[in-house]
Design an enzyme around this catalytic site. Structure first.
Site, mmCIF file in Angstrom:
data_model
loop_
_atom_site.group_PDB
_atom_site.id
_atom_site.type_symbol
_atom_site.label_atom_id
_atom_site.label_comp_id
_atom_site.label_asym_id
_atom_site.label_seq_id
_atom_site.Cartn_x
_atom_site.Cartn_y
_atom_site.Cartn_z
ATOM 1 N N GLY A 132 21.477 -6.414 14.166
ATOM 2 C CA GLY A 132 20.687 -7.523 14.680
ATOM 3 C C GLY A 132 20.579 -8.590 13.610
ATOM 4 N N GLN A 168 17.117 -15.585 9.024
ATOM 5 C CA GLN A 168 17.788 -14.820 7.971
ATOM 6 C C GLN A 168 18.985 -15.578 7.400
ATOM 7 O OE1 GLN A 168 17.720 -11.006 10.470
ATOM 8 N NE2 GLN A 168 17.509 -10.231 8.387
ATOM 9 N N CYS A 181 16.521 -3.696 6.915
ATOM 10 C CA CYS A 181 16.597 -5.129 7.193
ATOM 11 C C CYS A 181 17.585 -5.750 6.220
ATOM 12 C CB CYS A 181 15.220 -5.778 7.026
ATOM 13 S SG CYS A 181 15.221 -7.551 7.393
ATOM 14 N N LEU A 182 18.480 -6.576 6.726
ATOM 15 C CA LEU A 182 19.479 -7.223 5.867
ATOM 16 C C LEU A 182 18.806 -8.133 4.840
ATOM 17 C CD1 LEU A 182 22.130 -8.049 8.603
ATOM 18 C CD2 LEU A 182 22.330 -6.310 6.812
ATOM 19 N N HIS A 193 12.020 -5.843 16.135
ATOM 20 C CA HIS A 193 12.254 -6.189 14.720
ATOM 21 C C HIS A 193 12.690 -7.656 14.613
ATOM 22 C CE1 HIS A 193 14.172 -5.112 10.631
ATOM 23 N NE2 HIS A 193 14.694 -6.292 10.911
ATOM 24 N N GLU A 194 13.583 -8.090 15.523
ATOM 25 C CA GLU A 194 14.092 -9.473 15.466
ATOM 26 C C GLU A 194 13.017 -10.483 15.890
ATOM 27 O OE1 GLU A 194 16.538 -9.598 13.788
ATOM 28 O OE2 GLU A 194 17.455 -7.646 14.119
ATOM 29 N N HIS A 196 10.772 -11.317 13.132
ATOM 30 C CA HIS A 196 11.317 -12.292 12.178
ATOM 31 C C HIS A 196 10.964 -13.728 12.585
ATOM 32 C CE1 HIS A 196 13.716 -10.210 9.171
ATOM 33 N NE2 HIS A 196 14.372 -9.496 10.076
HETATM 34 O O1 GNR Z 1 21.001 -3.863 10.748
HETATM 35 C C1 GNR Z 1 19.822 -3.602 11.023
HETATM 36 N N1 GNR Z 1 19.494 -2.334 11.338
HETATM 37 C C2 GNR Z 1 18.261 -1.984 11.883
HETATM 38 C C3 GNR Z 1 17.931 -0.640 11.921
HETATM 39 C C4 GNR Z 1 16.745 -0.242 12.466
HETATM 40 C C5 GNR Z 1 15.868 -1.173 12.985
HETATM 41 C C6 GNR Z 1 16.170 -2.512 12.936
HETATM 42 C C7 GNR Z 1 17.367 -2.921 12.399
HETATM 43 S S1 GNR Z 1 17.767 -4.609 12.358
HETATM 44 C C8 GNR Z 1 18.785 -4.661 10.948
HETATM 45 C C9 GNR Z 1 19.364 -6.039 10.762
HETATM 46 C C10 GNR Z 1 18.254 -7.012 10.464
HETATM 47 O O2 GNR Z 1 17.711 -7.147 9.406
HETATM 48 N N2 GNR Z 1 17.805 -7.712 11.485
HETATM 49 O O3 GNR Z 1 16.782 -8.565 11.337
HETATM 50 NI NI NI Z 2 15.609 -7.764 9.698
#
Ligand code: GNR
Ligand code: NI
Length: 180
Positions: free
Chosen positions: A46, A51, A94-95, A136-137, A140
């Site tokens: 995601g 980001q 999270c990246l 999660h997104e 952000h």
């Molecule tokens: O790559 C991602 N893996 C992930 C694993 C578990 C829950 C959420 C994620 S999202 C993350 C990529 C990212 O930072 N998205 O904002």
């Molecule tokens: Ni993230």
């Protein structure tokens, strides 16, 4: 299409409230394509526009199995309109917080309203990994990171670690070669 740089903690832009997209036009579709390319290359499942330092309410994801064909999804102005009372716990990363993983509890199922790639209003019910990743997104877009769902102790430890790494970087110290 082009690869974009992913910003990381403690970049203060990760705490911005992102602006809604007025219209899904060609420029927004180009941005969505850059986001997908950047997400696949990372690799991640995601990515939110902030980001890559673009404070707009756009997210992309692909939670399909690695073995199968890719299933890219794009969302503009996503809004969670319903969450299930049942929760699920999943180990998130999270990246923008590289190499840190921790379990987070969130609603198991959600319904979201959004604009698709053509700008049409859509609704989607999601469960499992897709529901987790969407939440999660969407976090952000509101300046919220998954570490905000952890205890204050865990959160402050992670933030301190990244602040220290950024300071060492600024001072020209390579943490991979501490005695060089
Ligand atoms: O790559 C991602 N893996 C992930 C694993 C578990 C829950 C959420 C994620 S999202 C993350 C990529 C990212 O930072 N998205 O904002
Ligand atoms: Ni993230």
């Amino acid at each position: 299409m082009s690869l974009r740089h992913i910003i990381t903690l403690p970049d203060p832009r990760l705490r911005l409230i992102c602006e809604p997209v007025a219209k899904v036009d060609a420029a927004i579709r180009d941005l969505m394509d850059d986001m997908l390319e950047t997400m696949y290359e990372a690799p991640g499942i995601g990515l939110a526009a902030i980001q890559i330092a673009v404070p707009k309410r756009i997210i992309v994801l692909d939670t399909s199995p690695k073995e199968g064909p890719p299933a890219p999804m794009v969302f503009a102005n996503p809004e969670i309109v319903w969450v299930s009372p049942e929760k699920r716990i999943y180990e998130e990363g999270c990246l923008s917080i590289p190499d840190y993983y921790e379990e987070v509890e969130r609603p198991e199922r959600i319904r979201i309203k959004f604009l698709d790639r053509e700008g049409s209003e859509k609704e989607l019910e999601a469960d499992g990994l897709l529901a987790t990743c969407l939440q999660h997104e969407v976090d952000h877009l509101n300046g919220v990171l998954f570490i905000d769902h952890l205890s204050r102790l865990k959160r402050s430890r992670v933030i301190k670690k990244f602040e220290k790494a950024a300071k060492m970087e600024a001072d020209g110290i390579d943490s991979d070669r501490p005695f060089a």
